[in-house]
Enzyme design. Structure first.
Site, mmCIF file in Angstrom:
data_model
loop_
_atom_site.group_PDB
_atom_site.id
_atom_site.type_symbol
_atom_site.label_atom_id
_atom_site.label_comp_id
_atom_site.label_asym_id
_atom_site.label_seq_id
_atom_site.Cartn_x
_atom_site.Cartn_y
_atom_site.Cartn_z
ATOM 1 N N GLY A 97 0.829 -1.197 0.000
ATOM 2 C CA GLY A 97 0.000 0.000 0.000
ATOM 3 C C GLY A 97 0.863 1.245 0.000
ATOM 4 C CE LYS A 157 5.923 -0.429 4.426
ATOM 5 N NZ LYS A 157 6.886 -1.522 4.176
ATOM 6 C CG ASP A 159 10.440 -9.346 -0.070
ATOM 7 O OD1 ASP A 159 11.064 -9.760 -1.076
ATOM 8 O OD2 ASP A 159 9.600 -8.439 -0.121
HETATM 9 P P1 AMP Z 1 7.497 -0.486 0.625
HETATM 10 O O1 AMP Z 1 6.063 -0.666 0.965
HETATM 11 O O2 AMP Z 1 8.390 -0.940 1.736
HETATM 12 O O3 AMP Z 1 7.860 -1.090 -0.698
HETATM 13 O O4 AMP Z 1 7.757 1.093 0.503
HETATM 14 C C1 AMP Z 1 7.184 1.948 -0.463
HETATM 15 C C2 AMP Z 1 7.974 3.230 -0.536
HETATM 16 O O5 AMP Z 1 8.031 3.845 0.750
HETATM 17 C C3 AMP Z 1 9.421 3.018 -0.972
HETATM 18 O O6 AMP Z 1 9.817 4.096 -1.794
HETATM 19 C C4 AMP Z 1 10.198 3.042 0.328
HETATM 20 O O7 AMP Z 1 11.525 3.504 0.156
HETATM 21 C C5 AMP Z 1 9.378 4.019 1.184
HETATM 22 N N1 AMP Z 1 9.510 3.625 2.595
HETATM 23 C C6 AMP Z 1 9.098 2.473 3.184
HETATM 24 N N2 AMP Z 1 9.394 2.459 4.493
HETATM 25 C C7 AMP Z 1 10.021 3.633 4.736
HETATM 26 C C8 AMP Z 1 10.595 4.236 5.918
HETATM 27 N N3 AMP Z 1 10.591 3.606 7.109
HETATM 28 N N4 AMP Z 1 11.164 5.449 5.789
HETATM 29 C C9 AMP Z 1 11.189 6.101 4.593
HETATM 30 N N5 AMP Z 1 10.670 5.599 3.463
HETATM 31 C C10 AMP Z 1 10.092 4.379 3.522
#
Ligand code: AMP
Length: 306
Positions: A16, A33, A127
């Site tokens: 998401g 998230k 993963d």
């Molecule tokens: P993901 O759901 O982990 O694939 O993340 C989607 C986007 O959000 C990607 O561009 C990640 O780099 C960014 N993202 C996820 N977790 C973090 C976090 N803790 N801090 C900064 N960016 C994040």
């Protein structure tokens, strides 16, 4: 959501959208998230909640901190993490950012320290890939997305193309093994190490499990009774799938610019037979980490161009 003020969207992930937000009570900048429930009619997934609680209590220098979690009226679960500045995939794909052999050693040390801590607690990642290695502004590497794969299964709609990549998947899973062990994470660790040394993904299969296996066997040779006893008992082999015999390609022909100790460590991790792969703590004891050059201090890592 009333405890947070959204600043901006950070990106669309596998599960998401991720937003940057301020935690109102503390002023802390966080990443939220939101994970959609696959079956909202069944309510909140309690296994997920249990896992989340476990991760909340697990604090480690190289594992992203889960600051908070809450549910929304539509039964989506929101996970609140400390906010990172960038990730290893972004660093490696930006050719304006230099990555030295000392930097590679620092990244591998952080990754293996995190993985060893998790495997000690019987927590598996499932993963591992450069996108899940986040970096704080001070250069600290933080492993992210821990346990999510097990908590939520495979999402029906995978949104980011990186998420469907097979490049980090170990041969035993590609051959249909359903028993996921810490050695499976170690294969992915080897793929990341190789990618750091080559500065491009190492085993780039084309979308299907079979193509990924073909790619792996071209480099490592086909499995046989001496390099992988029992491989024939794995589901895809019992269904009669066979490969023409090929011999392995020597690593020094592939990693021409890599030091000998790095190749030696990589060879101990990337072994077809999962029972023969080095564990994370065995890797940390390898001379590669005590030999010169020393790992770059985290504060000296270059995280962005210019
Ligand atoms: P993901 O759901 O982990 O694939 O993340 C989607 C986007 O959000 C990607 O561009 C990640 O780099 C960014 N993202 C996820 N977790 C973090 C976090 N803790 N801090 C900064 N960016 C994040």
């Amino acid at each position: 959501m009333e405890n947070y003020k959204v600043i901006k969207a950070l990106g669309q992930g596998t599960w998401g959208v991720v937003h940057m937000a301020t935690q109102i009570a503390t002023g802390r900048i966080v990443a939220i998230k939101k994970i959609k429930s696959e079956r909202p009619e069944e309510g909140i997934n309690f296994t997920a909640v249990r896992e989340i609680k476990l991760l909340r209590e697990f604090k480690h220098e190289n594992i992203i901190e889960l600051v908070d979690c809450f549910t929304t009226p539509d039964l989506g679960v929101c996970l609140v993490y400390e906010c990172a500045f960038t990730d290893l995939e972004k660093i490696l794909s930006n050719k304006a950012i230099p990555v030295s052999l000392s930097d590679v050693k620092q990244h591998m040390k952080s990754l293996l320290t995190a993985i060893a801590a998790c495997h000690d607690r019987w927590i598996l990642h499932r993963d591992l890939k450069p996108d899940n290695m986040l970096f704080l502004k001070d250069g600290t590497m933080k492993l992210a997305d821990f346990g999510l794969a097990r908590m939520y299964g495979t999402p029906k709609l995978r949104l980011s193309p990186q998420a469907i990549t097979l490049w980090y998947k170990p041969p035993e899973l590609l051959l249909g093994s359903t028993e996921y062990s810490s050695a499976a994470d170690m294969w992915s660790v080897g793929c990341i190490f190789a990618e750091l040394l080559l500065r491009r993904p190492f085993l780039q299969g084309k979308q299907t499990d079979i193509s990924q296996l073909d790619t792996i066997f071209t480099v490592f040779g086909t499995p046989n009774e001496s390099n992988w006893p029992d491989y024939e008992t794995l589901p895809l082999c019992t269904r009669g799938l066979e490969w023409d015999d090929t011999s392995p390609i020597p690593f020094d022909e592939i990693f021409t610019a890599a030091p000998k100790d790095a190749i030696s460590l990589l060879r101990s991790i990337m072994v077809l037979d999962p029972n023969m792969r080095f564990t994370a703590s065995q890797c940390l004891d390898h001379p590669y980490f005590s030999n010169d050059p020393p790992p770059t201090p985290k504060g000296k890592l270059v995280l962005s161009a210019g």
